[in-house]
Design an enzyme around this catalytic site. Structure first.
Site, PDB file in Angstrom:
ATOM      1  N   TYR A  53     -67.343  -0.659  29.958  1.00  0.00           N
ATOM      2  CA  TYR A  53     -66.274  -1.547  29.517  1.00  0.00           C
ATOM      3  C   TYR A  53     -64.972  -1.174  30.240  1.00  0.00           C
ATOM      4  O   TYR A  53     -64.509  -0.032  30.167  1.00  0.00           O
ATOM      5  CB  TYR A  53     -66.075  -1.460  28.008  1.00  0.00           C
ATOM      6  CG  TYR A  53     -67.168  -2.086  27.173  1.00  0.00           C
ATOM      7  CD1 TYR A  53     -68.162  -2.876  27.749  1.00  0.00           C
ATOM      8  CD2 TYR A  53     -67.210  -1.903  25.794  1.00  0.00           C
ATOM      9  CE1 TYR A  53     -69.164  -3.440  26.984  1.00  0.00           C
ATOM     10  CE2 TYR A  53     -68.210  -2.481  25.014  1.00  0.00           C
ATOM     11  CZ  TYR A  53     -69.192  -3.241  25.617  1.00  0.00           C
ATOM     12  OH  TYR A  53     -70.188  -3.813  24.854  1.00  0.00           O
ATOM     13  N   PRO A 208     -70.624 -12.529  17.463  1.00  0.00           N
ATOM     14  CA  PRO A 208     -70.995 -13.215  16.217  1.00  0.00           C
ATOM     15  C   PRO A 208     -70.215 -14.508  15.992  1.00  0.00           C
ATOM     16  O   PRO A 208     -70.603 -15.309  15.143  1.00  0.00           O
ATOM     17  CB  PRO A 208     -70.673 -12.177  15.136  1.00  0.00           C
ATOM     18  CG  PRO A 208     -69.575 -11.354  15.737  1.00  0.00           C
ATOM     19  CD  PRO A 208     -69.928 -11.259  17.185  1.00  0.00           C
ATOM     20  N   LEU A 209     -69.143 -14.702  16.753  1.00  0.00           N
ATOM     21  CA  LEU A 209     -68.348 -15.928  16.643  1.00  0.00           C
ATOM     22  C   LEU A 209     -68.661 -16.891  17.788  1.00  0.00           C
ATOM     23  O   LEU A 209     -67.853 -17.745  18.137  1.00  0.00           O
ATOM     24  CB  LEU A 209     -66.857 -15.595  16.616  1.00  0.00           C
ATOM     25  CG  LEU A 209     -66.425 -14.711  15.440  1.00  0.00           C
ATOM     26  CD1 LEU A 209     -64.960 -14.322  15.577  1.00  0.00           C
ATOM     27  CD2 LEU A 209     -66.671 -15.420  14.113  1.00  0.00           C
ATOM     28  N   GLY A 212     -66.302 -17.017  20.604  1.00  0.00           N
ATOM     29  CA  GLY A 212     -65.027 -17.618  20.228  1.00  0.00           C
ATOM     30  C   GLY A 212     -65.105 -19.094  19.901  1.00  0.00           C
ATOM     31  O   GLY A 212     -64.179 -19.658  19.291  1.00  0.00           O
ATOM     32  N   LEU A 214     -66.973 -20.687  17.752  1.00  0.00           N
ATOM     33  CA  LEU A 214     -67.107 -20.991  16.330  1.00  0.00           C
ATOM     34  C   LEU A 214     -65.786 -20.927  15.568  1.00  0.00           C
ATOM     35  O   LEU A 214     -65.712 -21.383  14.423  1.00  0.00           O
ATOM     36  CB  LEU A 214     -68.121 -20.048  15.680  1.00  0.00           C
ATOM     37  CG  LEU A 214     -69.585 -20.347  16.014  1.00  0.00           C
ATOM     38  CD1 LEU A 214     -70.482 -19.185  15.627  1.00  0.00           C
ATOM     39  CD2 LEU A 214     -70.042 -21.628  15.313  1.00  0.00           C
ATOM     40  N   GLY A 216     -63.364 -22.689  16.313  1.00  0.00           N
ATOM     41  CA  GLY A 216     -62.854 -24.055  16.376  1.00  0.00           C
ATOM     42  C   GLY A 216     -61.726 -24.253  17.360  1.00  0.00           C
ATOM     43  O   GLY A 216     -61.244 -25.381  17.531  1.00  0.00           O
ATOM     44  N   LYS A 217     -61.301 -23.190  18.039  1.00  0.00           N
ATOM     45  CA  LYS A 217     -60.131 -23.330  18.909  1.00  0.00           C
ATOM     46  C   LYS A 217     -60.396 -24.139  20.166  1.00  0.00           C
ATOM     47  O   LYS A 217     -59.457 -24.563  20.840  1.00  0.00           O
ATOM     48  CB  LYS A 217     -59.579 -21.959  19.282  1.00  0.00           C
ATOM     49  CG  LYS A 217     -60.522 -21.069  20.071  1.00  0.00           C
ATOM     50  CD  LYS A 217     -59.883 -19.702  20.251  1.00  0.00           C
ATOM     51  CE  LYS A 217     -60.816 -18.707  20.913  1.00  0.00           C
ATOM     52  NZ  LYS A 217     -60.222 -17.348  20.967  1.00  0.00           N
TER      53      LYS A 217
END
Length: 324
Positions: A53, A208-209, A212, A214, A216-217
């Site tokens: 990373y 998990p989103l 990003g 999910l 809604g942005k």
């Protein structure tokens, strides 16, 4: 924050993990410190990084914060090895030499004498599995690694590795697998989830989103400060900007409106409470965004909403999965 056992082990971790993929890069040291403080103050313990990373800077930043900001013993420190760090015989891959060299580098950057969870970042088909896992066993016997896990293994790879560890006397059991898992990416339910359940391995979902999406942005545009607007990360985000994803995002937004919360919270609560899941790994741009994720700790989705989200995002199972 609720604590859960990681697989069939005695290790307990918070049911949300803090991801540090951008630390030392897009996330500077000051913002990283604020995130770590907010996360641990909320009861979070699992902090996840990797040797690759931001070219090792993520581990470096985290190592400088431990003890100075948060006591080392208050954190379940997880890192990974296998990915290519540099050219040369020991610069990456899952050979015994490369793995043990990578572990020493991680310990130096993290400024610690051990990591709590060491994960094989990917399967390496150029190296015999027995050699790879012998390095894991050596690391655990040395005390430099407390528990071992895998990441991005498919179903048969998960089962093969877990079986080897179960039948070899003195081998370190695999306690976790880190895989992409969200309402937008449920493919692991075909083979990885049942393999992990059978072998007592806990699931640590990354993204998990839905990268990003999910939140809604991206429903109507691409925010200029988002990953979707970044040349580096746009292709990564765009994989989940599909017509199917749009339908799921709309369902998540509707559920959030009904519950008086955010789409982020709904999406995170859904994956957090899936069978076998121990702790989703959540990254954040800043502290405000992280606190938005931490708000999921207060939410349990009603059965009707969970069923609706299951339905809109469900997979089609065929032979042989449907015959289980």
């Amino acid at each position: 924050m609720e604590q859960r056992h990681l697989g069939r082990s005695g290790l307990r971790v918070s049911r949300m993990g803090l991801g540090t993929m951008t630390w030392g890069g897009d996330t500077d040291a000051e913002t990283a410190a604020a995130q770590l403080a907010a996360f641990t103050e909320a009861g979070g313990t699992l902090v996840d990084t990797a040797d690759v990373y931001t070219g090792g800077e993520s581990e470096q930043v985290l190592g400088e914060l431990l003890d100075d900001l948060v006591p080392r013993d208050d954190v379940v420190l997880a890192t990974k090895a296998v990915a290519r760090r540099h050219d040369g015989p020991f610069g990456g891959g899952a050979s015994r030499g490369a793995l043990l060299r990578a572990l020493e580098g991680s310990l130096t950057r993290l400024d610690t004498d051990h990591v709590d969870l060491w994960q094989l970042h990917a399967w390496d088909d150029q190296v015999p599995l027995e050699e790879t896992l012998s390095a894991v066993d050596a690391a655990v016997r040395s005390g430099k690694v407390r528990y071992a896990g895998i990441s991005n293994y498919c179903g048969w790879q998960t089962a093969t590795a877990a079986t080897r560890q179960a039948i070899v006397p003195g081998a370190a059991p695999l306690v976790s697998t880190q895989v992409e898992y969200s309402l937008l990416e449920r493919s692991v339910e075909r083979e990885v989830v049942p393999a992990a359940a059978h072998h007592g391995i806990g699931l640590l979902p990354w993204a998990p989103l839905g990268r990003g999406v999910l939140t809604g942005k991206y429903r109507t545009s691409t925010p200029p400060d988002s990953r979707g607007a970044s040349a580096q990360y746009a292709p990564y985000v765009d994989q989940h900007r599909t017509d199917r994803a749009a339908r799921i995002v709309q369902a998540v937004a509707t559920a959030a409106e009904g519950l008086g919360t955010s789409p982020l919270v709904v999406a995170l609560a859904w994956v957090r409470d899936r069978p076998g899941v121990v702790a989703p790994i959540v990254g954040a741009r800043d502290v405000a965004q992280l606190k938005g994720s931490l708000a999921a700790e207060e939410i349990v989705l009603p059965p009707a909403i969970r069923a609706a989200l299951d339905d809109v995002s469900g997979l089609e199972f065929g032979y042989p999965e449907a015959s289980r």
